[in-house]
Design an enzyme around this catalytic site. Structure first.
Site, mmCIF file in Angstrom:
data_model
loop_
_atom_site.group_PDB
_atom_site.id
_atom_site.type_symbol
_atom_site.label_atom_id
_atom_site.label_comp_id
_atom_site.label_asym_id
_atom_site.label_seq_id
_atom_site.Cartn_x
_atom_site.Cartn_y
_atom_site.Cartn_z
ATOM 1 N N GLU A 13 -3.585 4.415 -3.060
ATOM 2 C CA GLU A 13 -4.460 5.131 -2.121
ATOM 3 C C GLU A 13 -4.319 6.645 -2.241
ATOM 4 O OE1 GLU A 13 -3.797 4.255 2.049
ATOM 5 O OE2 GLU A 13 -5.531 5.425 2.673
ATOM 6 N N LYS A 27 -7.708 2.336 -3.504
ATOM 7 C CA LYS A 27 -8.204 2.595 -2.141
ATOM 8 C C LYS A 27 -8.524 4.081 -2.021
ATOM 9 C CE LYS A 27 -6.924 2.136 2.744
ATOM 10 N NZ LYS A 27 -6.347 1.225 3.731
ATOM 11 N N LYS A 42 0.833 -1.209 0.000
ATOM 12 C CA LYS A 42 0.000 0.000 0.000
ATOM 13 C C LYS A 42 0.860 1.249 0.000
ATOM 14 C CE LYS A 42 -1.726 2.446 3.418
ATOM 15 N NZ LYS A 42 -2.399 2.833 4.675
HETATM 16 P P1 13P Z 1 -8.600 4.497 7.988
HETATM 17 O O1 13P Z 1 -9.669 3.523 7.581
HETATM 18 O O2 13P Z 1 -8.483 4.658 9.477
HETATM 19 O O3 13P Z 1 -8.680 5.784 7.239
HETATM 20 O O4 13P Z 1 -7.217 3.829 7.592
HETATM 21 C C1 13P Z 1 -7.068 3.279 6.346
HETATM 22 C C2 13P Z 1 -5.695 3.488 5.896
HETATM 23 O O5 13P Z 1 -5.015 2.534 5.598
HETATM 24 C C3 13P Z 1 -5.187 4.857 5.798
HETATM 25 O O6 13P Z 1 -3.977 4.857 5.108
#
Ligand code: 13P
Length: 340
Positions: free
Chosen positions: A178, A220, A137
């Protein structure tokens, strides 16, 4: 492309029916802040005990396809003496790893951020692969404010995400891309929709330019939602419709899955939003979760750093996993929520 079949198989497995991802990849700083709120000492041993509590919860493998780990955790053993990636794999849960090194101020752009970690990433990915990670990620952050996000911020972050995704795929590891549009601020849901639409268009343009295999990655995103301090808070159905509309306009249909972050929404609201989106009918991609706080918060509060609370904390964690699993099929209800 090398690893093509493996990437596609892993990406599909991560969005298998009724399952989603647990983000347990809080950096030392972030978990420290979460622990501090509850007066829990933030030591590596307490991080280990906490992650052990989550990962050894019996039955969550029915609802959790993969867990995103942090560098500290992927190297740690469970309290029972098994390395965490091995413990997860033995339960049928795919181990993943956060590979960005956090955000810093974007040069010449006050109030905006860029993400670090591309230098040496190829070597780090190779090591994580030998440790059992199958996916990765990288989080980029976009802030909404007066005159921001700037084109420079969006371009810098899209470039970083695409370079990272290409390197991850080269290593045979599925990238979770993300681009988080933060909830912080008083912007409306409509402003969030406009920014998110633009950001996702730029991100996909860059992913395609860098040759990333879209079938072998997951997106994401944040949901399209009102800013935390916006006076006019959009309701669950409005958020679901705006989010699906935005994704339909920007995300290629060959992407196997979209796994939302929770971003500071309460646990129940994050579940309700996902449920409403899946209730709208079938979509080109799986719509699933990769929640951090929204899966963990009730369990962390109950656990409180005390061994005596493990069973109750695990019950709370199991319940959140079960509710979000139901939201994958639009079958989450108030009755199910209350069955805890
Ligand atoms: P949250 O669901 O707490 O936003 O965390 C997800 C995440 O991986 C943020 O990088």
């Amino acid at each position: 492309m090398q690893h093509e079949q493996e990437l596609m198989a892993t990406a599909s497995a991560l969005v298998a029916p009724r399952k989603g991802i647990l983000a347990a990849d809080e950096s030392t700083g972030t978990i420290g802040k979460r622990f501090a709120k509850l007066n829990i000492a933030s030591t590596t041993e307490m991080h280990r005990a906490y992650r052990d509590m989550l990962f050894t919860t019996s039955g969550v493998e029915d609802f959790i396809s993969g867990v995103i780990l942090y560098d500290e955790t992927i190297r740690q053993e469970s309290l029972g003496g098994t390395l965490f990636p091995k413990l997860l794999a033995e339960k049928g849960i795919i181990p993943g790893i956060k590979v960005d090194l956090g955000t810093v101020e974007l040069a010449l752009h006050p109030g905006e951020k860029t993400t670090q970690g591309l230098d040496g990433l190829r070597e780090r990915l190779a090591e994580y692969e030998t440790m059992g990670a199958r996916f990765t990620k990288w989080r980029a952050v976009i802030t909404i404010g007066s005159d921001i996000p700037s084109a420079a911020c969006i371009a810098a972050n899209a470039h970083g995400l695409a370079q990272y995704a290409a390197l991850a795929q080269e290593s045979g590891l599925v990238p979770i891309v993300e681009p988080e549009v933060l909830m912080d601020g008083d912007h409306t849901m409509e402003q969030c929709e406009a920014v998110t639409t633009h950001v996702l268009r730029v991100v996909f343009k860059e992913l395609i330019r860098q040759g990333v295999l879209l079938e072998g990655m997951l997106l994401k995103p944040s949901m399209v939602i009102s800013g935390k301090t916006c006076a006019r808070q959009a309701g669950v159905q409005d958020v679901a419709e705006a989010t699906v509309r935005t994704l339909s306009r920007t995300v290629p249909a060959v992407i196997p899955g979209i796994v939302f972050l929770s971003g500071g929404q309460s646990s129940e609201v994050a579940t309700a939003h996902l449920n409403a989106m899946n209730k709208m009918g079938s979509h080109p991609w799986q719509l699933s979760y990769s929640y951090g706080r929204a899966l963990q918060e009730p369990a962390l509060t109950i656990w409180h750093g005390d061994e005596g609370n493990i069973a109750a904390a695990q019950a709370a964690f199991y319940h959140r996993c079960k509710c979000n699993s139901a939201a994958r099929t639009g079958s989450y209800t108030a009755e199910l929520e209350q069955q805890f």
